[in-house]
Design a protein around this motif. Structure first.
Motif, PDB file in Angstrom:
ATOM      1  N   ARG A  38       0.834  -1.191   0.000  1.00  0.00           N
ATOM      2  CA  ARG A  38       0.000   0.000   0.000  1.00  0.00           C
ATOM      3  C   ARG A  38       0.867   1.238   0.000  1.00  0.00           C
ATOM      4  N   GLN A  39       0.274   2.329  -0.469  1.00  0.00           N
ATOM      5  CA  GLN A  39       0.983   3.602  -0.466  1.00  0.00           C
ATOM      6  C   GLN A  39       0.007   4.720  -0.166  1.00  0.00           C
ATOM      7  N   ALA A  40       0.302   5.446   0.905  1.00  0.00           N
ATOM      8  CA  ALA A  40      -0.490   6.608   1.290  1.00  0.00           C
ATOM      9  C   ALA A  40       0.162   7.861   0.712  1.00  0.00           C
ATOM     10  N   PRO A  41      -0.618   8.926   0.527  1.00  0.00           N
ATOM     11  CA  PRO A  41      -0.067  10.166  -0.031  1.00  0.00           C
ATOM     12  C   PRO A  41       1.117  10.674   0.780  1.00  0.00           C
ATOM     13  N   GLY A  42       2.214  10.955   0.102  1.00  0.00           N
ATOM     14  CA  GLY A  42       3.378  11.505   0.766  1.00  0.00           C
ATOM     15  C   GLY A  42       4.195  10.500   1.545  1.00  0.00           C
ATOM     16  N   LYS A  43       3.836   9.226   1.461  1.00  0.00           N
ATOM     17  CA  LYS A  43       4.564   8.196   2.212  1.00  0.00           C
ATOM     18  C   LYS A  43       5.156   7.161   1.268  1.00  0.00           C
ATOM     19  N   GLU A  44       6.116   6.417   1.780  1.00  0.00           N
ATOM     20  CA  GLU A  44       6.722   5.364   0.991  1.00  0.00           C
ATOM     21  C   GLU A  44       5.789   4.161   0.888  1.00  0.00           C
ATOM     22  N   ARG A  45       6.016   3.384  -0.141  1.00  0.00           N
ATOM     23  CA  ARG A  45       5.229   2.170  -0.307  1.00  0.00           C
ATOM     24  C   ARG A  45       5.529   1.219   0.854  1.00  0.00           C
ATOM     25  N   GLU A  46       4.479   0.565   1.348  1.00  0.00           N
ATOM     26  CA  GLU A  46       4.598  -0.260   2.552  1.00  0.00           C
ATOM     27  C   GLU A  46       4.101  -1.673   2.284  1.00  0.00           C
ATOM     28  N   PHE A  47       4.836  -2.648   2.750  1.00  0.00           N
ATOM     29  CA  PHE A  47       4.417  -4.045   2.633  1.00  0.00           C
ATOM     30  C   PHE A  47       3.251  -4.326   3.568  1.00  0.00           C
ATOM     31  N   VAL A  48       2.234  -5.030   3.050  1.00  0.00           N
ATOM     32  CA  VAL A  48       1.054  -5.361   3.845  1.00  0.00           C
ATOM     33  C   VAL A  48       1.016  -6.855   4.184  1.00  0.00           C
ATOM     34  N   ALA A  49       1.017  -7.696   3.167  1.00  0.00           N
ATOM     35  CA  ALA A  49       0.921  -9.142   3.401  1.00  0.00           C
ATOM     36  C   ALA A  49       1.322  -9.895   2.146  1.00  0.00           C
ATOM     37  N   ALA A  50       1.744 -11.149   2.336  1.00  0.00           N
ATOM     38  CA  ALA A  50       2.085 -12.002   1.198  1.00  0.00           C
ATOM     39  C   ALA A  50       1.750 -13.444   1.516  1.00  0.00           C
ATOM     40  N   ILE A  51       1.533 -14.223   0.470  1.00  0.00           N
ATOM     41  CA  ILE A  51       1.165 -15.626   0.626  1.00  0.00           C
ATOM     42  C   ILE A  51       1.721 -16.412  -0.552  1.00  0.00           C
ATOM     43  N   SER A  52       2.145 -17.639  -0.291  1.00  0.00           N
ATOM     44  CA  SER A  52       2.583 -18.502  -1.380  1.00  0.00           C
ATOM     45  C   SER A  52       1.370 -19.059  -2.115  1.00  0.00           C
ATOM     46  N   TRP A  53       1.571 -19.480  -3.358  1.00  0.00           N
ATOM     47  CA  TRP A  53       0.449 -19.972  -4.148  1.00  0.00           C
ATOM     48  C   TRP A  53      -0.214 -21.176  -3.487  1.00  0.00           C
ATOM     49  N   SER A  54       0.562 -21.979  -2.791  1.00  0.00           N
ATOM     50  CA  SER A  54       0.004 -23.136  -2.079  1.00  0.00           C
ATOM     51  C   SER A  54      -0.701 -22.741  -0.794  1.00  0.00           C
ATOM     52  N   GLY A  55      -0.454 -21.532  -0.329  1.00  0.00           N
ATOM     53  CA  GLY A  55      -1.029 -21.088   0.934  1.00  0.00           C
ATOM     54  C   GLY A  55      -0.216 -21.494   2.144  1.00  0.00           C
ATOM     55  N   GLY A  56       0.900 -22.191   1.935  1.00  0.00           N
ATOM     56  CA  GLY A  56       1.672 -22.701   3.050  1.00  0.00           C
ATOM     57  C   GLY A  56       2.548 -21.676   3.730  1.00  0.00           C
ATOM     58  N   ARG A  57       2.867 -20.590   3.052  1.00  0.00           N
ATOM     59  CA  ARG A  57       3.686 -19.524   3.635  1.00  0.00           C
ATOM     60  C   ARG A  57       2.898 -18.229   3.628  1.00  0.00           C
ATOM     61  N   ILE A  58       2.922 -17.536   4.759  1.00  0.00           N
ATOM     62  CA  ILE A  58       2.222 -16.265   4.885  1.00  0.00           C
ATOM     63  C   ILE A  58       3.099 -15.313   5.699  1.00  0.00           C
ATOM     64  N   SER A  59       3.064 -14.054   5.346  1.00  0.00           N
ATOM     65  CA  SER A  59       3.747 -13.042   6.152  1.00  0.00           C
ATOM     66  C   SER A  59       2.924 -11.761   6.142  1.00  0.00           C
ATOM     67  N   TYR A  60       3.100 -10.957   7.190  1.00  0.00           N
ATOM     68  CA  TYR A  60       2.370  -9.700   7.342  1.00  0.00           C
ATOM     69  C   TYR A  60       3.315  -8.582   7.730  1.00  0.00           C
ATOM     70  N   GLY A  61       2.954  -7.375   7.318  1.00  0.00           N
ATOM     71  CA  GLY A  61       3.652  -6.207   7.817  1.00  0.00           C
ATOM     72  C   GLY A  61       3.265  -5.960   9.273  1.00  0.00           C
ATOM     73  N   ASP A  62       4.157  -5.350  10.020  1.00  0.00           N
ATOM     74  CA  ASP A  62       3.924  -5.169  11.457  1.00  0.00           C
ATOM     75  C   ASP A  62       2.676  -4.343  11.752  1.00  0.00           C
ATOM     76  N   SER A  63       2.375  -3.380  10.910  1.00  0.00           N
ATOM     77  CA  SER A  63       1.270  -2.473  11.203  1.00  0.00           C
ATOM     78  C   SER A  63      -0.107  -3.110  10.988  1.00  0.00           C
ATOM     79  N   VAL A  64      -0.168  -4.276  10.345  1.00  0.00           N
ATOM     80  CA  VAL A  64      -1.474  -4.885  10.063  1.00  0.00           C
ATOM     81  C   VAL A  64      -1.660  -6.245  10.733  1.00  0.00           C
ATOM     82  N   LYS A  65      -0.620  -6.739  11.394  1.00  0.00           N
ATOM     83  CA  LYS A  65      -0.732  -8.039  12.058  1.00  0.00           C
ATOM     84  C   LYS A  65      -1.907  -8.060  13.012  1.00  0.00           C
TER      85      LYS A  65
END
Length: 125
Positions: A38-65
């Protein structure tokens, strides 16, 4: 090549919920990583979440956990982001991303190859 189309953005009050979806088309397989930035006005792009195609790996950014949940529907080639307990600081353009390397789930700072056009999420106070 992979094409990504986001949907589900909009306006919501603080404390509310939204679900974003990303439809992927083109070449995808079990080695792919999918996610959201995600990217808010005037801010750097921020990682939110990711998942592997199998669904076996998931990660989240600290601000949305503990508030956001990422999931994948392989049969529909769709990645979803359920966002709960939304805050005004969650206001941003949300981008769906994809990459042919699963390790990007655990290392999102390395960047993703494919990006969607983005969908606006606005949280009012």
């Amino acid at each position: 090549q992979v094409q990504l189309v986001e949907s589900g953005g909009g306006l919501v009050q603080a404390g509310g919920s939204l679900n974003l979806s990303c439809a992927a088309s083109g070449r995808t397989d079990n080695n792919y990583a999918m996610g959201w930035f995600r990217q808010a006005p005037g801010k750097e792009r921020e990682f939110v979440a990711a998942i592997s195609w199998s669904g076996g790996r998931i990660s989240y950014g600290d601000s949305v956990k503990a508030r956001f949940t990422i999931s994948i529907e392989n049969a529909k080639n769709t990645v979803n982001l359920q966002m709960n307990s939304l805050k005004p600081e969650d206001t941003a353009v949300y981008f769906c991303v994809a990459d042919s390397r699963t390790y990007k789930v655990s290392n999102p700072q390395l960047g993703f190859d494919y990006w969607g056009q983005g969908t606006q999420v606005t949280v009012s106070s």
